[in-house]
Design an enzyme around this catalytic site. Structure first.
Site, PDB file in Angstrom:
ATOM      1  N   ASN A   1      -1.971   6.775   2.264  1.00 39.03           N
ATOM      2  CA  ASN A   1      -3.244   7.479   2.442  1.00 39.03           C
ATOM      3  C   ASN A   1      -2.977   8.987   2.348  1.00 39.03           C
ATOM      4  O   ASN A   1      -2.181   9.524   3.124  1.00 39.03           O
ATOM      5  CB  ASN A   1      -3.812   7.094   3.822  1.00 39.03           C
ATOM      6  CG  ASN A   1      -5.149   7.764   4.095  1.00 39.03           C
ATOM      7  OD1 ASN A   1      -5.295   8.967   3.877  1.00 39.03           O
ATOM      8  ND2 ASN A   1      -6.111   7.021   4.570  1.00 39.03           N
TER       9      ASN A   1
ATOM     10  N   HIS B   1      -4.596  13.491   4.468  1.00 37.13           N
ATOM     11  CA  HIS B   1      -4.111  14.661   5.206  1.00 37.13           C
ATOM     12  C   HIS B   1      -3.516  15.745   4.319  1.00 37.13           C
ATOM     13  O   HIS B   1      -3.340  16.874   4.760  1.00 37.13           O
ATOM     14  CB  HIS B   1      -3.169  14.235   6.324  1.00 37.13           C
ATOM     15  CG  HIS B   1      -3.918  13.492   7.386  1.00 37.13           C
ATOM     16  ND1 HIS B   1      -4.914  14.085   8.126  1.00 37.13           N
ATOM     17  CD2 HIS B   1      -3.870  12.208   7.766  1.00 37.13           C
ATOM     18  CE1 HIS B   1      -5.426  13.179   8.951  1.00 37.13           C
ATOM     19  NE2 HIS B   1      -4.825  12.037   8.745  1.00 37.13           N
TER      20      HIS B   1
ATOM     21  N   HIS C   1     -10.024   8.478   1.645  1.00 32.33           N
ATOM     22  CA  HIS C   1     -11.283   8.214   2.353  1.00 32.33           C
ATOM     23  C   HIS C   1     -12.259   9.357   2.058  1.00 32.33           C
ATOM     24  O   HIS C   1     -12.011  10.494   2.460  1.00 32.33           O
ATOM     25  CB  HIS C   1     -10.983   8.129   3.856  1.00 32.33           C
ATOM     26  CG  HIS C   1     -12.154   7.751   4.708  1.00 32.33           C
ATOM     27  ND1 HIS C   1     -12.038   7.525   6.057  1.00 32.33           N
ATOM     28  CD2 HIS C   1     -13.472   7.564   4.414  1.00 32.33           C
ATOM     29  CE1 HIS C   1     -13.219   7.214   6.567  1.00 32.33           C
ATOM     30  NE2 HIS C   1     -14.102   7.242   5.590  1.00 32.33           N
TER      31      HIS C   1
ATOM     32  N   ARG D   1     -15.099  10.861   3.277  1.00 27.02           N
ATOM     33  CA  ARG D   1     -15.940  10.829   4.484  1.00 27.02           C
ATOM     34  C   ARG D   1     -17.275  11.496   4.208  1.00 27.02           C
ATOM     35  O   ARG D   1     -17.381  12.388   3.370  1.00 27.02           O
ATOM     36  CB  ARG D   1     -15.228  11.544   5.645  1.00 27.02           C
ATOM     37  CG  ARG D   1     -14.008  10.800   6.170  1.00 27.02           C
ATOM     38  CD  ARG D   1     -13.511  11.453   7.445  1.00 27.02           C
ATOM     39  NE  ARG D   1     -14.345  11.103   8.559  1.00 27.02           N
ATOM     40  CZ  ARG D   1     -14.026  10.203   9.498  1.00 27.02           C
ATOM     41  NH1 ARG D   1     -12.872   9.590   9.461  1.00 27.02           N
ATOM     42  NH2 ARG D   1     -14.844   9.943  10.479  1.00 27.02           N
TER      43      ARG D   1
ATOM     44  N   ARG E   1     -14.679  16.161   5.200  1.00 26.26           N
ATOM     45  CA  ARG E   1     -13.734  17.028   5.917  1.00 26.26           C
ATOM     46  C   ARG E   1     -12.369  17.138   5.223  1.00 26.26           C
ATOM     47  O   ARG E   1     -11.643  18.066   5.457  1.00 26.26           O
ATOM     48  CB  ARG E   1     -13.560  16.570   7.361  1.00 26.26           C
ATOM     49  CG  ARG E   1     -12.836  15.257   7.505  1.00 26.26           C
ATOM     50  CD  ARG E   1     -12.572  14.922   8.950  1.00 26.26           C
ATOM     51  NE  ARG E   1     -13.781  14.513   9.645  1.00 26.26           N
ATOM     52  CZ  ARG E   1     -13.781  13.807  10.771  1.00 26.26           C
ATOM     53  NH1 ARG E   1     -12.631  13.490  11.323  1.00 26.26           N
ATOM     54  NH2 ARG E   1     -14.894  13.431  11.350  1.00 26.26           N
TER      55      ARG E   1
ATOM     56  N   GLU F   1     -11.433   4.298   0.647  1.00 27.54           N
ATOM     57  CA  GLU F   1     -11.976   3.965   1.972  1.00 27.54           C
ATOM     58  C   GLU F   1     -13.350   4.587   2.064  1.00 27.54           C
ATOM     59  O   GLU F   1     -13.526   5.761   1.708  1.00 27.54           O
ATOM     60  CB  GLU F   1     -11.107   4.608   3.048  1.00 27.54           C
ATOM     61  CG  GLU F   1     -10.114   3.710   3.660  1.00 27.54           C
ATOM     62  CD  GLU F   1      -9.381   4.460   4.753  1.00 27.54           C
ATOM     63  OE1 GLU F   1     -10.032   5.136   5.561  1.00 27.54           O
ATOM     64  OE2 GLU F   1      -8.169   4.389   4.749  1.00 27.54           O
TER      65      GLU F   1
ATOM     66  N   THR G   1     -10.682   7.185  12.046  1.00 29.34           N
ATOM     67  CA  THR G   1     -11.459   5.950  12.142  1.00 29.34           C
ATOM     68  C   THR G   1     -11.031   5.184  13.389  1.00 29.34           C
ATOM     69  O   THR G   1      -9.987   4.534  13.400  1.00 29.34           O
ATOM     70  CB  THR G   1     -11.257   5.088  10.874  1.00 29.34           C
ATOM     71  OG1 THR G   1     -11.337   5.954   9.745  1.00 29.34           O
ATOM     72  CG2 THR G   1     -12.317   4.014  10.765  1.00 29.34           C
TER      73      THR G   1
ATOM     74  N   GLU H   1      -8.448  -5.677   6.209  1.00 27.19           N
ATOM     75  CA  GLU H   1      -7.383  -4.821   6.742  1.00 27.19           C
ATOM     76  C   GLU H   1      -7.529  -4.838   8.257  1.00 27.19           C
ATOM     77  O   GLU H   1      -8.582  -4.469   8.788  1.00 27.19           O
ATOM     78  CB  GLU H   1      -7.512  -3.397   6.197  1.00 27.19           C
ATOM     79  CG  GLU H   1      -6.437  -2.472   6.762  1.00 27.19           C
ATOM     80  CD  GLU H   1      -6.437  -1.075   6.134  1.00 27.19           C
ATOM     81  OE1 GLU H   1      -6.965  -0.900   5.011  1.00 27.19           O
ATOM     82  OE2 GLU H   1      -5.905  -0.157   6.786  1.00 27.19           O
TER      83      GLU H   1
ATOM     84  N   HIS I   1      -3.331   1.853  10.372  1.00 25.82           N
ATOM     85  CA  HIS I   1      -3.793   2.841  11.352  1.00 25.82           C
ATOM     86  C   HIS I   1      -2.753   3.076  12.437  1.00 25.82           C
ATOM     87  O   HIS I   1      -2.383   2.148  13.150  1.00 25.82           O
ATOM     88  CB  HIS I   1      -5.136   2.476  12.010  1.00 25.82           C
ATOM     89  CG  HIS I   1      -5.894   3.726  12.372  1.00 25.82           C
ATOM     90  ND1 HIS I   1      -5.625   4.438  13.500  1.00 25.82           N
ATOM     91  CD2 HIS I   1      -6.849   4.418  11.707  1.00 25.82           C
ATOM     92  CE1 HIS I   1      -6.403   5.508  13.529  1.00 25.82           C
ATOM     93  NE2 HIS I   1      -7.143   5.528  12.445  1.00 25.82           N
TER      94      HIS I   1
HETATM   95  N1  PXP Z   1      -6.381   2.306   6.962  1.00 28.33           N
HETATM   96  C1  PXP Z   1      -7.638   2.721   7.245  1.00 28.33           C
HETATM   97  C2  PXP Z   1      -8.771   1.797   6.938  1.00 28.33           C
HETATM   98  C3  PXP Z   1      -7.872   4.002   7.781  1.00 28.33           C
HETATM   99  O1  PXP Z   1      -9.139   4.390   8.075  1.00 28.33           O
HETATM  100  C4  PXP Z   1      -6.792   4.869   7.984  1.00 28.33           C
HETATM  101  C5  PXP Z   1      -7.034   6.259   8.483  1.00 28.33           C
HETATM  102  O2  PXP Z   1      -7.700   7.005   7.518  1.00 28.33           O
HETATM  103  C6  PXP Z   1      -5.507   4.404   7.666  1.00 28.33           C
HETATM  104  C7  PXP Z   1      -5.322   3.105   7.181  1.00 28.33           C
HETATM  105  C8  PXP Z   1      -4.299   5.256   7.836  1.00 28.33           C
HETATM  106  O3  PXP Z   1      -4.118   5.586   9.174  1.00 28.33           O
HETATM  107  P1  PXP Z   1      -2.992   6.622   9.582  1.00 28.33           P
HETATM  108  O4  PXP Z   1      -3.368   7.926   8.965  1.00 28.33           O
HETATM  109  O5  PXP Z   1      -3.046   6.646  11.068  1.00 28.33           O
HETATM  110  O6  PXP Z   1      -1.692   6.112   9.035  1.00 28.33           O
END
Ligand code: PXP
Length: 238
Positions: A7, A10, A43, A45, A49, A70, A101, A151, A191
């Site tokens: 992901n 960030h 994602h 959003r 953001r 996402e 999330t 997921e 997550h």
């Molecule tokens: N999977 C989903 C569906 C998420 O919403 C997120 C956070 O955006 C992640 C995975 C990744 O989570 P993390 O950034 O805590 O590894």
């Protein structure tokens, strides 16, 4: 081997801190793929953001592995997804005030709305996944919605791992993975997974793919993104 989806939200968070062009999430996606990631997750959003609309247009063009978008089930976001056609859409709940999330999608409660959302995405050839809690009722709702995959939200497990005494949360994920597999669903998870707790999830029988963002991008600050992805892949392999 269990697959790794990275992901890259960030990377965009850092860029948006200055509203500049660096660091570029598109370049980040390419580096992750070169390092061996099996898919890229972003994602979009509602409050924009981190990932912006233009990012997902460019990601769609440049990702060579699998683009997993996402998204919430708000009509404006669905319209964008139908236009962009990612390989996969992972439906998540979204609240503006949350930092990330925080919970899974309540597939049981939003069943009617999800029926039409899933159908529309499916008609465009987009594989639909639901981000849900490791809970029987949620898994049964996902099965009834006829989605190919889910997921499982590992947030409670990850928080318990920090506190110690994570076994109950881990058992829940293990048994719900087995239950979903029995129903014929592909099971992914994500997550809060990091370099210490991921191996416990990666070794669960029937697990297909782990989606990890924050810990990889955080580690990349010190060792570079390519190395951070490789290290996570080796955690998963072991
Ligand atoms: N999977 C989903 C569906 C998420 O919403 C997120 C956070 O955006 C992640 C995975 C990744 O989570 P993390 O950034 O805590 O590894």
């Amino acid at each position: 081997m269990v697959k790794l989806g990275v992901n890259i939200d960030h990377v965009a968070t850092l860029r948006q801190a200055r509203l500049e062009t660096d660091p570029d999430p598109i370049l980040a996606a390419r580096i992750c793929e070169d390092a061996g990631a099996h898919s890229i997750v972003a994602h979009l959003r509602e409050d924009r953001r981190h990932i912006q609309d233009v990012d997902i247009v460019l990601l769609r063009k440049s990702i060579k592995t699998k683009f997993n978008l996402e998204m919430s089930i708000s009509p404006s976001i669905i319209k964008i997804a139908l236009d962009i056609k990612p390989d996969q859409a992972t439906l998540v709940p979204e609240r503006r005030q949350e930092i990330t999330t925080e919970g899974g999608l309540d597939a049981e409660r939003h069943y009617k709305r999800l029926t039409s959302v899933c159908d529309r995405l499916r008609q465009k050839g987009i594989a639909v996944s639901l981000f849900i809690a490791p809970d029987k009722k949620q898994i049964e709702a996902a099965k009834a919605l006829n989605v190919p995959m889910i997921e499982l939200h590992t947030g409670s497990f990850s928080r318990a791992f920090i506190r110690r005494g994570y076994e109950k949360e881990l058992d829940k994920i293990i048994s719900m993975t087995a239950y979903a597999r029995k129903l014929g669903l592909v099971v992914n998870a994500g997550h809060g997974l990091d370099y210490r707790n991921t191996s416990l999830i990666a070794r669960i029988a029937g697990m297909e793919e782990l989606n990890i963002g924050h810990s990889i991008v955080s580690r990349a600050v010190f060792v570079g993104l390519k190395q951070a992805v490789k290290e996570m892949l080796s955690v998963i392999k072991k």
